[in-house]
Design an enzyme around this catalytic site. Structure first.
Site: not given
Length: 318
Positions: A114, A141, A144, A236, A277, A305
């Site tokens: 990440r 991502h 996600q 987001d 998210c 997730r």
């Protein structure tokens, strides 16, 4: 639904850097794995499918959901996750990414990354010799996106023919990943964004043949009419990690694209749901009344997730 002993085939040993490398059938199979492990968790089943396995968790960027998901999912299955921040290792600094990859590949069963650069995730996959899972980069991502698709299917019971609209910064990693997975799976996808923040041509060109094959419709516009017919509005934060100096400019550009009751009504559908998210800045990209409403599915997304990340790991790690 797939039985537990079938986890892996034909995925063992592969990396997940972006969903563009997976067929629609493969994505749906991993999604089925996610529904299975979620059911097993709800039923109180305990498994040790990662017993004797290890995973290196490399975090250049802070995280709540990604770190919690990887650590708990891998640990519950009997594996040993090892967290590594930029203060713990020399990735790309004193030691090259290639050399770090070769060392970790000899000590771990898999690597999660990440961080900032997609190139670093790709280099880890190239040189480590073990599966690498992209937990987030500036470009993609993927974990996600799979959790979001799972949440969408849980609510509506289907995927093909649905439409969702991403409202805000159309260039960000979540928007890009949602565009890819939607194009693959035949989900109509719209981006409602100021022209200055339209997604770059490269991601549109990547998605075009996938959408053509699946029948998905991809729309990008700064006109509110693009959200009409959307089954889900998604947003987001306006300022991503590493872009804090741009807060004032982003606020000016994105304020008209806030998800509020008026925008929800613009879909023209009574059953439209809301997704985010997380983390969210309530009062900026989304109003509190929408975020806390009954049609907000943000907590389902957050839980999913974990189930989707466990499914991905079970599929990829030998």
């Amino acid at each position: 639904m797939f039985e537990a002993e079938k986890f892996g085939s034909p995925f063992k040993g592969r990396s997940l850097l972006t969903w563009r490398d997976y067929t629609p059938e493969e994505i749906l199979q991993i999604l089925d794995y996610a529904f299975l492990v979620k059911k097993q968790a709800r039923d109180g089943e305990v498994h040790q499918r990662f017993l004797g396995k290890t995973i290196a968790l490399i975090f250049e960027k802070r995280s709540t959901r990604t770190r919690s998901s990887f650590e708990t999912a891998f640990g519950e299955e009997g594996g040993h996750p090892v967290f590594m921040s930029t203060q713990d290792i020399q990735l790309g600094g004193k030691e090259s990414v290639e050399d770090t990859a070769r060392v970790l590949g000899r000590m771990f069963s898999a690597i999660e990354f990440r961080g900032f650069r997609q190139e670093h995730a790709e280099m880890l996959a190239k040189y480590s010799g073990v599966p690498v899972i992209n937990g987030l980069t500036d470009e993609y991502h993927p974990t996600q996106a799979l959790a979001d698709v799972m949440t969408l299917k849980e609510h509506f019971g289907t995927l093909k023919g649905l439409k969702w609209a991403f409202c805000g910064d159309g260039r960000n990693n979540v928007a890009r990943s949602l565009m890819v997975i939607s194009a693959k799976l035949g989900i109509d996808f719209a981006i409602y964004s100021p022209k200055e923040l339209f997604p770059p041509k490269d991601i549109q060109e990547i998605c075009e043949p996938f959408a053509r094959e699946s029948g998905a419709k991809i729309e990008i516009s700064d006109k509110i009419s693009v959200v009409k017919g959307a089954d889900c509005l998604y947003t987001d934060v306006w300022v991503s990690m590493g872009e804090e100096s741009l807060k004032d400019e982003r606020t000016r550009l994105l304020s008209p694209y806030q998800v509020n009751e008026s925008l929800m009504a613009a879909t023209g559908k009574a059953g439209t749901i809301f997704m985010h998210c997380l983390p969210a800045v309530k009062g900026q990209e989304v109003t509190e009344d929408v975020f806390e409403s009954s049609f907000s599915k943000v907590w389902d997304q957050a839980e999913n997730r974990k189930h989707t990340i466990k499914a991905i790991m079970l599929a990829l790690i030998q």
